[in-house]
Structures are given as C-alpha cells and as structure tokens.
Write a protein that holds these residues in place. Structure first.
Motif, PDB file in Angstrom:
ATOM      1  N   LEU A 442       0.573  -1.323  -0.027  1.00  0.00           N
ATOM      2  CA  LEU A 442       0.295  -0.001  -0.034  1.00  0.00           C
ATOM      3  C   LEU A 442       0.727   1.258   0.147  1.00  0.00           C
ATOM      4  CD1 LEU A 442      -2.350   1.390  -0.019  1.00  0.00           C
ATOM      5  CD2 LEU A 442      -2.562   1.293   2.334  1.00  0.00           C
ATOM      6  N   VAL A 443       0.435   2.215  -0.862  1.00  0.00           N
ATOM      7  CA  VAL A 443       1.982   3.046  -1.206  1.00  0.00           C
ATOM      8  C   VAL A 443       0.509   4.583  -1.521  1.00  0.00           C
ATOM      9  CG1 VAL A 443       3.356   4.932  -2.551  1.00  0.00           C
ATOM     10  CG2 VAL A 443       3.020   2.762  -2.202  1.00  0.00           C
ATOM     11  N   TRP A 444       0.580   5.461  -0.276  1.00  0.00           N
ATOM     12  CA  TRP A 444       0.061   7.328  -0.302  1.00  0.00           C
ATOM     13  C   TRP A 444       0.871   7.889  -0.683  1.00  0.00           C
ATOM     14  CZ3 TRP A 444      -3.985   8.885   4.622  1.00  0.00           C
ATOM     15  CH2 TRP A 444      -4.545   7.830   4.871  1.00  0.00           C
ATOM     16  N   THR A 445       1.119   8.290  -1.613  1.00  0.00           N
ATOM     17  CA  THR A 445       1.306   9.651  -2.154  1.00  0.00           C
ATOM     18  C   THR A 445       1.364  10.521  -1.806  1.00  0.00           C
ATOM     19  OG1 THR A 445      -1.357  10.469  -3.488  1.00  0.00           O
ATOM     20  CG2 THR A 445       0.134   8.734  -4.943  1.00  0.00           C
ATOM     21  N   ARG A 446       2.312  11.742  -2.360  1.00  0.00           N
ATOM     22  CA  ARG A 446       2.712  12.673  -0.668  1.00  0.00           C
ATOM     23  C   ARG A 446       0.432  13.535  -0.780  1.00  0.00           C
ATOM     24  NH1 ARG A 446       5.762  13.371   2.044  1.00  0.00           N
ATOM     25  NH2 ARG A 446       7.103  12.919   1.048  1.00  0.00           N
ATOM     26  N   GLU A 447      -0.303  13.411  -2.059  1.00  0.00           N
ATOM     27  CA  GLU A 447      -1.085  14.329  -2.505  1.00  0.00           C
ATOM     28  C   GLU A 447      -2.495  13.097  -1.107  1.00  0.00           C
ATOM     29  OE1 GLU A 447       0.959  15.765  -5.095  1.00  0.00           O
ATOM     30  OE2 GLU A 447       0.781  13.365  -4.705  1.00  0.00           O
ATOM     31  N   ASP A 448      -2.663  12.278  -1.069  1.00  0.00           N
ATOM     32  CA  ASP A 448      -2.978  10.976  -0.175  1.00  0.00           C
ATOM     33  C   ASP A 448      -2.115  11.400   0.958  1.00  0.00           C
ATOM     34  OD1 ASP A 448      -3.802   9.303  -2.314  1.00  0.00           O
ATOM     35  OD2 ASP A 448      -2.364   8.238  -1.857  1.00  0.00           O
ATOM     36  N   ASP A 449      -1.051  12.042   1.336  1.00  0.00           N
ATOM     37  CA  ASP A 449      -0.496  12.450   2.913  1.00  0.00           C
ATOM     38  C   ASP A 449      -1.217  14.129   3.071  1.00  0.00           C
ATOM     39  OD1 ASP A 449       0.849  11.086   4.778  1.00  0.00           O
ATOM     40  OD2 ASP A 449       2.131  12.766   4.147  1.00  0.00           O
ATOM     41  N   ILE A 450      -0.884  14.744   2.225  1.00  0.00           N
ATOM     42  CA  ILE A 450      -1.314  15.851   3.150  1.00  0.00           C
ATOM     43  C   ILE A 450      -3.017  16.028   2.998  1.00  0.00           C
ATOM     44  CG2 ILE A 450      -1.576  18.607   2.273  1.00  0.00           C
ATOM     45  CD1 ILE A 450       1.180  17.151   2.781  1.00  0.00           C
ATOM     46  N   LYS A 451      -3.883  14.913   2.200  1.00  0.00           N
ATOM     47  CA  LYS A 451      -5.086  15.375   2.279  1.00  0.00           C
ATOM     48  C   LYS A 451      -5.776  14.254   2.782  1.00  0.00           C
ATOM     49  CE  LYS A 451      -6.042  17.647  -2.143  1.00  0.00           C
ATOM     50  NZ  LYS A 451      -7.101  18.071  -1.962  1.00  0.00           N
ATOM     51  N   GLY A 452      -5.129  13.697   3.681  1.00  0.00           N
ATOM     52  CA  GLY A 452      -5.817  12.280   4.263  1.00  0.00           C
ATOM     53  C   GLY A 452      -5.959  12.116   5.693  1.00  0.00           C
ATOM     54  N   GLY A 453      -6.185  13.416   6.386  1.00  0.00           N
ATOM     55  CA  GLY A 453      -6.722  13.652   7.182  1.00  0.00           C
ATOM     56  C   GLY A 453      -6.131  13.382   9.066  1.00  0.00           C
ATOM     57  N   TYR A 454      -5.969  12.912  10.038  1.00  0.00           N
ATOM     58  CA  TYR A 454      -5.082  12.581  11.707  1.00  0.00           C
ATOM     59  C   TYR A 454      -4.437  13.462  11.621  1.00  0.00           C
ATOM     60  CZ  TYR A 454      -7.564   8.175  11.526  1.00  0.00           C
ATOM     61  OH  TYR A 454      -8.174   7.360  11.550  1.00  0.00           O
ATOM     62  N   TYR A 455      -4.872  14.979  11.475  1.00  0.00           N
ATOM     63  CA  TYR A 455      -3.651  16.472  11.938  1.00  0.00           C
ATOM     64  C   TYR A 455      -3.845  16.042  13.286  1.00  0.00           C
ATOM     65  CZ  TYR A 455      -5.569  16.871   6.447  1.00  0.00           C
ATOM     66  OH  TYR A 455      -5.840  16.321   5.343  1.00  0.00           O
ATOM     67  N   ARG A 456      -3.036  17.229  13.284  1.00  0.00           N
ATOM     68  CA  ARG A 456      -3.064  18.444  14.521  1.00  0.00           C
ATOM     69  C   ARG A 456      -4.479  19.396  14.414  1.00  0.00           C
ATOM     70  NH1 ARG A 456      -0.595  23.116  16.657  1.00  0.00           N
ATOM     71  NH2 ARG A 456      -1.804  23.830  15.160  1.00  0.00           N
ATOM     72  N   PRO A 457      -5.438  18.594  15.342  1.00  0.00           N
ATOM     73  CA  PRO A 457      -6.494  19.818  15.582  1.00  0.00           C
ATOM     74  C   PRO A 457      -6.684  21.002  15.123  1.00  0.00           C
ATOM     75  CG  PRO A 457      -5.648  18.273  17.442  1.00  0.00           C
ATOM     76  CD  PRO A 457      -4.739  17.804  17.419  1.00  0.00           C
ATOM     77  N   MET A 458      -7.284  21.378  15.238  1.00  0.00           N
ATOM     78  CA  MET A 458      -7.454  22.964  15.205  1.00  0.00           C
ATOM     79  C   MET A 458      -8.164  23.823  16.175  1.00  0.00           C
ATOM     80  SD  MET A 458     -10.371  24.051  11.886  1.00  0.00           S
ATOM     81  CE  MET A 458     -10.756  25.866  13.448  1.00  0.00           C
ATOM     82  N   PHE A 459      -6.787  24.511  17.192  1.00  0.00           N
ATOM     83  CA  PHE A 459      -7.296  25.345  18.853  1.00  0.00           C
ATOM     84  C   PHE A 459      -7.919  26.824  17.946  1.00  0.00           C
ATOM     85  CE2 PHE A 459      -6.405  21.150  19.641  1.00  0.00           C
ATOM     86  CZ  PHE A 459      -6.466  20.705  20.750  1.00  0.00           C
ATOM     87  N   TYR A 460      -8.662  26.733  19.522  1.00  0.00           N
ATOM     88  CA  TYR A 460      -8.665  28.540  19.809  1.00  0.00           C
ATOM     89  C   TYR A 460      -8.389  28.535  21.275  1.00  0.00           C
ATOM     90  CZ  TYR A 460     -11.296  32.398  19.277  1.00  0.00           C
ATOM     91  OH  TYR A 460     -11.431  34.010  19.905  1.00  0.00           O
ATOM     92  N   HIS A 461      -8.120  30.147  21.741  1.00  0.00           N
ATOM     93  CA  HIS A 461      -7.841  29.910  23.078  1.00  0.00           C
ATOM     94  C   HIS A 461      -8.387  31.060  23.144  1.00  0.00           C
ATOM     95  CE1 HIS A 461      -4.752  27.041  23.830  1.00  0.00           C
ATOM     96  NE2 HIS A 461      -5.091  26.552  22.683  1.00  0.00           N
ATOM     97  N   SER A 462      -8.799  31.607  24.258  1.00  0.00           N
ATOM     98  CA  SER A 462      -8.923  32.987  24.784  1.00  0.00           C
ATOM     99  C   SER A 462      -8.938  33.440  26.119  1.00  0.00           C
ATOM    100  CB  SER A 462     -11.315  33.143  24.930  1.00  0.00           C
ATOM    101  OG  SER A 462     -11.408  34.327  24.839  1.00  0.00           O
ATOM    102  N   VAL A 463      -7.809  34.523  26.575  1.00  0.00           N
ATOM    103  CA  VAL A 463      -7.062  34.506  27.207  1.00  0.00           C
ATOM    104  C   VAL A 463      -7.234  36.474  28.526  1.00  0.00           C
ATOM    105  CG1 VAL A 463      -4.460  34.411  28.940  1.00  0.00           C
ATOM    106  CG2 VAL A 463      -5.532  33.125  26.556  1.00  0.00           C
ATOM    107  N   ARG A 464      -7.741  36.237  29.416  1.00  0.00           N
ATOM    108  CA  ARG A 464      -8.135  37.036  30.429  1.00  0.00           C
ATOM    109  C   ARG A 464      -6.703  37.194  30.948  1.00  0.00           C
ATOM    110  NH1 ARG A 464     -11.797  38.698  33.148  1.00  0.00           N
ATOM    111  NH2 ARG A 464     -11.849  41.101  32.211  1.00  0.00           N
TER     112      ARG A 464
END
Length: 739
Positions: A442-464
């Motif tokens: 099984l081979v994932w291409t670079r495009e498969d890898d970038i589009k394939g998910g299992y990313y670092r999650p999005m985050f949002y912080h609010s600080v006071r």
C-alpha cells in the motif's frame, strides 16, 4: 477509519498478554522459528528477571538476552524495541548498553526487535510495544543499563572460570577482558557465558565513570542512510507483490456509493480494482500503473450523509463562540475571577491554530503478505501492539499470528502512531478483499498524505490576564477549544479525566509559572476531521499562548521578559537554571540594535525543559529570522550531538509551522495537496541554531519533541521587540509582513 470499537481494541490488547508473561522456553521457541540461535532470553524490567535453569535449552554459540546478542565474531547487537524515524534511537540505545557492558563502539550493531509486547513493551505505555511521547531513551534507560551490566557480569564469570582467577580481578575495557597475563575478547567467552544463569542483581556504573555516555559518538545508522542501503518500507519488494493506491473521498466521513472501473482496468499493469471501507483500491504491478489506474476511475459517487461539510472559517467562528462561555475545569488555583477584579490592568487576547499535517518525507506505506502461519507486515512500525491487534481483527487471526518486521521510517512526527492503525488497517482490508492472493504494498502519494487527515487539531484560545499596580500577575483565565483524538481509543481511560482531555490542555493547565489566581477551561468540539498527536502534541499551541501572554504581561508591567519569568520560577530551580543559561549564551542583556528584535520562551514538555531565544531583523521592510539559541535540560545527555540535532530539527519543524503550515477546509474539502501548497521550511529560511545542554546527573528525559513548542512564541516575542506589533495566531507569514 475506525474499524474496531474501543471494547474490541481493549479485548485484543488484553489478549497480547502481560509484559512479563514470556518464559525463557517460549522466547526460545519464537527465536528458533525466526532462525535465531539464542540461548537465554529474559524480560528485563526495572529489576532483572530470574532466568530458568540453564539446562532448559541447548547450548549455542552466541550469548544474548532479550536485548543483547554477543557473537563469537565479537560483535554486540542490541535489539531495538523502538522504531527509528530519524530521532537517533539506533545510536542512543546501543550507547547505554555499550557503556555498562564495557564494549568498544566499533563492536556495536543494531537490529529491530520483533513485535512482542511481552518482551519489548514500552515501559511508559504498559503492555504495549510502541514509540512515542519522547519516551524511547527514558523508558529504556535503566532497562538497558541492567541488560548491559548483566551481560558484562556473565562474560566476566565465564572468563574467571576459564582462567581460574577471581572475578573481581578482571577488568573490562573497550571489549577486552584482562586479568594479569590473561586477555580475551567478548567473542572468546560468548558461548561459555551463555550457559551461565543471568544474575538477578547487577552493579551499575557510577555516572562519573562513564566513557561513552555524554560523548559525541558517530551515529550507527549514518553510513547506511547515506549510501542508500538502509531499508525503508518503500524499498520492500516481495515475489508477486502488487502495489495498491486508494481513491478516497474528498470529504471526511463520506463512503463510496458507486464507481466505474472499466477504464482503470484497461491501464497496462492494473490487475484489480476493489472497494474497501476507506475508498476504492487499485492494484497494479507497479506504483505508476496503480496511480494511472486510479486517475482513470470514472462515475465516482460518494455517500456524504455523514461527511464533514464545514470549512475552517465556519469552525473557527463556532470555536470563538464556545470560548465566550465557561468550559470544563482543566485547572484551578485560587480564584481567577476575583484576582482579575482587583487587577489594575487587563490584557485580553485570542489565538487560533489551524489543522496541521505531519508530512513526513516518506509517505505512509507498508507491505502485507499472507503466510502459512498468519500474516507478515513490513513497515516503519510505531505502534506494533496496536497494529497487530487491528490487523488480527480484520483478517480473523490471532494477534500473535501477525508478524511485524520493523524497518526504518522516513519521519513520522506522530502520524504512524494512531489508535485505529489506519494505513496498516487499510492494507489489511485490501489483502482481505483479494483473498490474500498476493502480497500488497500500500502506497500513499504525497497528495494522499497531505489530504488524508489525522492532523494536529485546530485550536482556539481566549485569555484574560491581569496585573496588579506593582506589576504582579493578578489573575489568569484561559479557555481552550479544540478536538480530542483520544475519545473512543484505548487511551481514553487514563488520559481523559472528568471529561478533560489532557493532551488538549497540557502545557497550560500545568504551567510551571507561579500564578496564584489561575483558571483553565476546556471545550471539546465535535468535528468530523480525523486528528492525532503531532510533534509535541498539546504543547504545540499551549506553549505559544502561555509564552506570548507572559511576554505581554512583562512588557505591560515594564519588566524585562527574562527577569519577569525568573520571578515566577522561584520555586522551580531546574527551569530557572535553563533560563539563566539561555540568557547567558544568547547575551540577553545586550541590545540587538536598530531594526532588530530578540524574543524569549521557556517551556517544559515530556519532562524536558527547553529555553529558546530568537533574533530577528527587519531586512528591506520584511522580517528575517537570524539566529536561534536554545538551552536544554534533558537529564543525562546520552549523545550531545544527537540531542543538538533533535533540537535543531525541532527548531526547523517549529519555524515551518509558525511561518507557513496550515491545513484549511472549504466546504469540508482540504485545500492543500503537496509541498507547493503545504510549504515546509526551506533551507534558505533555516537560521543559525546554537544548542547548549545543561549538565545533569538525573535520568534522561525526552528530546525528540521538546525543541518545537518554544519556537513560535519566541519568534512572536522577537517580532514584537523589533516592530512593536504583536502576532498571536499561526501561521505568521513573514513574507507578507511589511514593517
């Protein structure tokens, strides 16, 4: 791609057996099946296990234990239970053994250990063999010291019996045993030593007597990686092997409804096209034919009833709204609300962090083959035990019938270690779909890898955060919003406490700064984008928020940022020592000059403290990163050169994320595909990096990840120092930053 339920995972992991369950006899049987000629094998935990009677196994030339093999040719082979994905474990771990053994570095060899959690579990993970969390050296430190010391004691005893001298009269140095006029090599006594019982207790070296640990020994993997002879999964070829690529849906959560493979099957080299849970697999005699066949697929119709349809902008809007409301308590000290009420100055800030791909140089791939005994997998395996369990569940065999041949991995940054074992599971489903008729690569291409998910999650912080009239921190209220990749995995029970995912808040909820009135809340968002740990995990965003806010507070109080931090670290001597060394080496007290700025950050992750100072300059109206100075306390430095390389690599990795990297969604579809749109740090952008290691007598701590967290905040703080402009959200895009 979740092919097994959490209960199934737990049942399968339980079936692997406890780490100490293997007996000498069962270990010998396994080695015999693999063609090994080893005599003794014991699980070496914090204390040495007692071997069975020597007569239980026939004599054989080499003398090993579960981690060390000493052959008559005088070579010493250390079995590496962790994957080497560039972090240097195939040098660091043998160094520990060689030191206690008294070997010469030229004798040392390595081989990857078989997949067997009973013998090769990660002591930080429990009954699981795996690599992650910067634990490779730390969890193996005492284990391998004892392994080396035990082998040394057995060689000495064998020599003492042959020479008729007291064991304590024998010295061992650079692979040579001596007593008076007697002299011999390890190989001379390997066979005799193999017949001796393994000592239950051994004497370890005093660190003051180390001759190899703490020196810049040459890496054992450099030559093969340089001349191309090192084997990666992409190099694997098996008789009759077919290469598979998969057409996956454009949106996460979608599944295949129908497709037309007529044109694909007419591509020369294409052998078969099959539907699998993750999409449509095209199998061919070579990679190019498989890709061409995949491109020829027609009539693609996807069921998107459960697909994630939101874009990044929509998600961030939702996150920002959540951040305006209290979340689950992740940390409480004092009363943040009352502290802020008494503040004479309040600073409020929002920070956003995009999805991030791991993007290792070697894209995901593995070879899987049906055998008479079960199945064999060749891959840069980061979670052997889980991959065995998942594969066994798919193919209907026992986990112990799944043999994994671990190979070098061309990078990972966490991507190859995921609870669903997604790419290995995908290979198993393809093998099952063709009834095991041929080995599958099984081979994932670079495009498969970038589009394939299992990313670092999005985050949002609010600080006071607030300051008292005399410049002290009056209160701190932080709200974090992001996904959890732990829910629904075997790790949930010990990482998520009272609804709070520790990987989402680490580095913020447990800050080492003495802030009396302190509060951190967490909102865990539900999004259909698969996410995963990414090099330094939660610290990738929490360090940035904390260190930028501390810097803002220091400037608002009219204080020097280093002095301000030191005051908050009066009860943390280890952290203060790193910061003081950093300030000295970076010449913090000096003025950078007109058009230049200097920023600082200090952060602990994986039990290692790293301080970072970054110098920037304004060149023709644009920001340029000139120099990075790092100070690090990672306990005993096994190999200072490897430590420096890991910190340098972490700086490059962190700068890439700070300056360029982001995965964005438009209507649920990933917009990036390759290194032209997901841009890694270019060599021309890499600054000079200095690494200074704090001397320590404490056991080693992690080093593969801690170089990353401090980079972005130190850069942000440097830009502020140079321009007076505060950048909070990532990435910065300095190429567009005009001054």
């Amino acid at each position: 791609m979740h092919l097994l339920t959490p209960d199934q995972y737990r049942q399968m992991l339980a079936g692997m057996g406890a780490p100490g369950a293997a007996t000498r006899r069962s270990f010998l049987k396994g080695l015999a099946a693999a063609g090994g000629a080893l005599v003794i094998g014991v699980h070496l935990g914090p204390r040495l296990a007692q071997a069975e009677e020597a007569a239980a196994a026939p004599p054989a030339p080499p003398m090993p234990n579960a981690f060390v093999r000493i052959a008559p040719d005088n070579t010493v082979t250390v079995l590496i239970k962790h994957v080497d994905m560039g972090q240097g474990v195939t040098t660091g771990l043998p160094t520990i053994v060689a030191e206690e053994l008294g070997a010469d570095w030229s004798q040392m060899r390595t081989a990857f250990a078989p997949a067997d959690a009973r013998l090769y579990n990660n002591l930080a993970f429990g009954p699981v063999q795996g690599t992650g969390g910067s634990t490779s050296i730390a969890n193996s430190w005492e284990q391998l010291r004892r392994a080396g010391a035990a082998a040394r004691a057995m060689l000495v005893e064998a020599a003492a019996r042959q020479w008729g001298v007291p064991a304590d009269s024998i010295t061992v140095e650079k692979g040579v045993l001596k007593s008076g006029t007697h002299s011999g090599s390890f190989g001379d006594f390997a066979e005799a030593a193999a017949r001796l019982p393994v000592p239950a207790d051994v004497k370890l070296k005093d660190p003051r007597d180390f001759t190899l640990i703490g020196t810049k020994l040459p890496r054992l993997d450099s030559a093969t990686k340089t001349d191309g002879s090192a084997t990666y999964a992409l190099d694997m070829r098996r008789p009759g092997m077919l290469t598979a690529v998969v057409r996956r849906p454009d949106r996460f959560g979608a599944t295949v409804k129908s497709f037309d493979a007529t044109a694909a099957t007419k591509v020369p080299g294409v052998v078969e096209v099959v539907a699998v849970p993750s999409g449509i697999a095209v199998l061919a005699t070579n990679t190019w034919a498989a890709i061409q066949g995949r491109d020829a697929l027609a009539g693609l119709v996807w069921d998107e009833a459960k697909a994630e349809m939101r874009g990044s902008a929509e998600l961030f809007d939702e996150y920002a709204k959540l951040a305006k409301t209290p979340g689950l308590p992740a940390a409480r000290r004092g009363d943040a609300a009352k502290g802020l009420e008494k503040a004479s100055k309040i600073i409020e800030a929002e920070f956003s962090f995009p999805y991030l791909a791991h993007a290792p140089m070697e894209p995901l791939n593995c070879v899987i083959e049906k055998t008479g005994e079960g199945v064999t997998i060749w891959t840069g395996s980061q979670f052997q035990t889980i991959e065995q369990a998942v594969t066994a569940g798919i193919l209907g065999v026992k986990p112990e019938q799944v043999k994994i041949e671990s190979l070098y991995a061309g990078g990972s940054f966490g991507r190859r270690a995921n609870p669903p074992a997604d790419y290995v599971a995908e290979a198993a489903t393809i093998l099952k779909a063709i009834d095991g008729r041929a080995p599958v690569h099984l081979v994932w291409t670079r495009e498969d890898d970038i589009k394939g998910g299992y990313y670092r999650p999005m985050f949002y912080h609010s600080v006071r955060a607030g300051l008292t009239a005399d410049g002290k921190i009056a209160g701190w209220d932080q709200r974090i919003v992001g996904q959890s990749f732990i829910v629904g995995t075997p790790f949930e029970a010990f990482i998520i406490k009272e609804g709070v995912d520790g990987t989402s808040v680490e580095g913020a909820s447990d800050t080492n700064y003495a802030i009396n009135d302190f509060r951190v809340d967490l909102h865990t968002a539900k999004v259909g984008v698969p996410t995963l740990w990414w090099r330094s995990v939660g610290h990738t965003h929490t360090a940035h928020v904390v260190e930028v806010m501390i810097d803002e507070l220091a400037h608002a109080a009219g204080r020097d940022p280093v002095a301000f931090r030191l005051e908050l670290l009066q009860d943390k001597p280890r952290h203060a020592a790193v910061l003081k060394l950093l300030a000295e080496k970076a010449e913090w007290g000096g003025k950078p000059g007109a058009g230049k700025g200097r920023g600082v950050a200090l952060h602990e992750s994986f039990n290692t403290v790293v301080g970072s100072v970054i110098d920037v300059s304004v060149v023709e109206g644009r920001i340029k990163v000139e120099r990075v100075v790092c100070a690090v306390d990672c306990g005993i430095a096994i190999n200072p050169d490897v430590i420096a390389a890991q910190i340098e690599g972490g700086v490059g990795f962190g700068l890439g994320a700070a300056l360029h990297d982001e995965i964005t969604l438009d209507g649920g579809v990933v917009e990036q595909a390759n290194f032209d749109t997901y841009v890694p740090l270019r060599m021309s952008e890499m600054p000079k990096v200095e690494v200074h290691i704090l001397p320590s007598a404490n056991p080693p701590t992690g080093i593969g990840e801690p170089g990353v967290p401090g980079v972005a905040p130190a850069l942000s703080n440097a830009i502020f120092a140079a321009t007076g402009q505060r950048l909070r959200s990532l990435p910065f895009r300095l190429e567009d930053f005009k001054v």
